[in-house]
Design an enzyme around this catalytic site. Structure first.
Site, PDB file in Angstrom:
ATOM      1  N   HIS A  59       0.821  -1.215   0.000  1.00 41.17           N
ATOM      2  CA  HIS A  59       0.000   0.000   0.000  1.00 41.17           C
ATOM      3  C   HIS A  59       0.856   1.267   0.000  1.00 41.17           C
ATOM      4  CE1 HIS A  59      -3.749  -2.242   0.641  1.00 41.17           C
ATOM      5  NE2 HIS A  59      -3.076  -2.966   1.518  1.00 41.17           N
ATOM      6  N   ASN A 132     -10.180  -3.132   1.646  1.00 40.52           N
ATOM      7  CA  ASN A 132      -9.780  -3.086   0.237  1.00 40.52           C
ATOM      8  C   ASN A 132     -10.991  -2.814  -0.634  1.00 40.52           C
ATOM      9  OD1 ASN A 132      -6.988  -3.657   0.528  1.00 40.52           O
ATOM     10  ND2 ASN A 132      -7.405  -5.837   0.717  1.00 40.52           N
TER      11      ASN A 132
END
Length: 490
Positions: A59, A132
């Site tokens: 990320h 997500n």
């Protein structure tokens, strides 16, 4: 003597002294070597060398914005979380979007899951919901996570993502078939952060005022509509503007076109979870909506861009263990691993006092604890504050009230596989997803999978992956096998 007061426009050193010349370094004569005594030069170079911090292992490439969450429906029968207690109540939020596998300099328009992390600045502390844009994940046990990420990141020798590594791991992880089908399908490349859904992905626990526990899954449905890119469109956009998602989010909010999502939850009782046909805490599976319909909770709106991307996006720290009263964890193994891993990653990247940074600090309340000192400590808490508990000096004390209902445990310690339910299966839901697709969607899915799998150098790795698709659906497996064969014969 008159007192000299520096103008608000006077450039100073970090110690506050005025800078006489910011264009020329001090030297030994005109054109001579530079001087070690040039404090301003050394300070600028030293700070420049330290402007970056270690990037996130996953990320890393992210964007973010502030906004609010507004409750639209009564859910007090399921949770006593204060920020969800009243219809119409608003809570400030910060949301960070991200790609997963690539580095900080990667492009936005790539085939990759997207992070969807929301920090709620509630009056009972910060609540971090770290999810997500997919409702499932590739693995179900955190002990596999470092290996999975290593297989998806740049190879230590070649310095690039290698199909051999990507597909070799998936060949040995049959539970990944569902997420691979999702990722390689039409929703694998969102057109923007605004045009994708967000999911808590994990199973969490809500607890009501009577102490009754429920298991929940979060679904943030985009109100802009889902829009995605084909592989060809994404390649073109990534080449034109690697920052395409960041550009879109920034410009939309600056124009006043504030993106929003409607939050729904699925709710399952603890009794039903124990007898459900498959493990409800398995991150590689979804709960069918026919079993557990979506219940609307509220609306999330983003309406303000950060003033400084580094300070507010790069330094934003989200930890799934940041719960508030009425919300807690479930036995989801992946969630249990993340409860430690995320907070520990931030302590490494940002220091033990990262929670004092403005983007991470509570806003609707004040943090009160006995944590003190450490790197970059911003507050000593005063000369009379004690750093131990219990004490006789009116320091903060425990409430005695658990945040969530206790989870039942039994049996012996050990490295156990997840408990089997009657319909546990690694392939069924992947097949269900394939069978939900139109013929055009199936064709693109097969082409996307074959494009990567055909580049794998080992036949046995290809065969193991093909077996997963055959197990999910015979037609699915046959079409992928034929497409891979055709590409390898070219």
């Amino acid at each position: 003597m008159s007192k000299r007061v520096l103008s608000a426009r006077t450039l100073t050193t970090e110690s506050g002294a005025p800078v006489a010349d910011n264009q020329n370094s001090a030297s030994a004569g005109v054109g001579g070597p530079l001087l070690l005594q040039d404090q301003h030069l050394l300070e600028k170079l030293a700070r420049f060398n330290r402007e970056r911090i270690p990037e996130r292992v996953v990320h890393a490439r992210g964007s973010g914005a502030y906004g609010y969450f507004e409750v639209t429906d009564d859910v007090t029968g399921f949770t006593h979380a204060d920020f969800l207690s009243t219809v119409g109540r608003r809570t400030e939020v910060f949301l960070r979007f991200s790609t997963v596998a690539d580095s900080l300099g990667g492009a936005d328009a790539v085939r990759d899951p997207r992070g969807f992390a929301v920090k709620f600045y509630t009056e009972e502390g910060n609540y971090d919901l770290v999810g997500n844009n997919t409702p499932v994940f590739f693995i179900k046990d955190p002990i596999k996570f470092p290996d999975f990420i290593h297989s998806q990141k740049r190879d230590p020798f070649t310095g690039r993502q290698e199909p051999d590594n990507v597909w070799d791991f998936w060949a040995h992880a049959p539970e990944a078939t569902h997420q691979v089908t999702w990722l390689m399908g039409d929703r694998g490349i969102p057109a923007s952060y605004r045009h994708m859904n967000g999911y808590g992905s994990h199973t969490y626990q809500w607890t009501n005022a009577d102490g009754e526990g429920f298991f929940v899954k979060y679904h943030f449905k985009t109100n802009q509509g889902v829009r995605c890119l084909s592989s060809e469109q994404a390649a073109e956009i990534a080449g034109q503007d690697p920052n395409s998602h960041q550009t879109d989010l920034l410009q939309a909010i600056e124009r006043g076109v504030n993106p929003s999502w409607t939050l729904y939850v699925q709710i399952m009782s603890a009794a039903e979870a124990a007898e459900y046909r498959f493990n409800p805490f398995d991150l590689t599976k979804v709960w069918p909506h026919r079993d557990h319909p979506l219940r609307r909770v509220g609306r999330l709106v983003l309406d303000r861009n950060p003033d400084n991307v580094f300070a507010e996006v790069e330094q934003a720290a989200f930890s799934p263990n940041n719960f508030v009263p009425g919300i807690g964890p479930s036995p989801d193994k992946m969630l249990q691993g993340r409860l430690f891993a995320y907070a520990d990653a931030h302590r490494y990247r940002l220091g033990v006092n990262h929670t004092q940074l403005a983007v991470n600090a509570p806003r609707a309340t004040t943090a009160r604890n006995y944590g003190r000192d450490g790197l970059m400590a911003a507050s000593s808490q005063g000369r009379y504050a004690k750093n131990y508990e219990p004490n006789s000096y009116d320091g903060p004390v425990e409430t005695g009230r658990p945040l969530s209902a206790p989870l039942a445990v039994s049996g012996h310690t050990g490295t156990h596989a997840a408990p089997l339910h009657t319909k546990d299966d690694d392939f069924f839901q992947a097949g269900e997803l394939y069978r939900l697709m139109s013929e055009d969607e199936r064709s693109r899915l097969v082409a996307n999978i074959a494009g990567g799998l055909s580049q794998v150098s080992r036949d046995d790795v290809i065969e193991k992956n093909l077996a997963h698709f055959h197990a999910a659906d015979p037609e699915y497996g046959r079409r992928v096998e034929e497409a891979v064969r055709a590409l390898r014969e070219d």
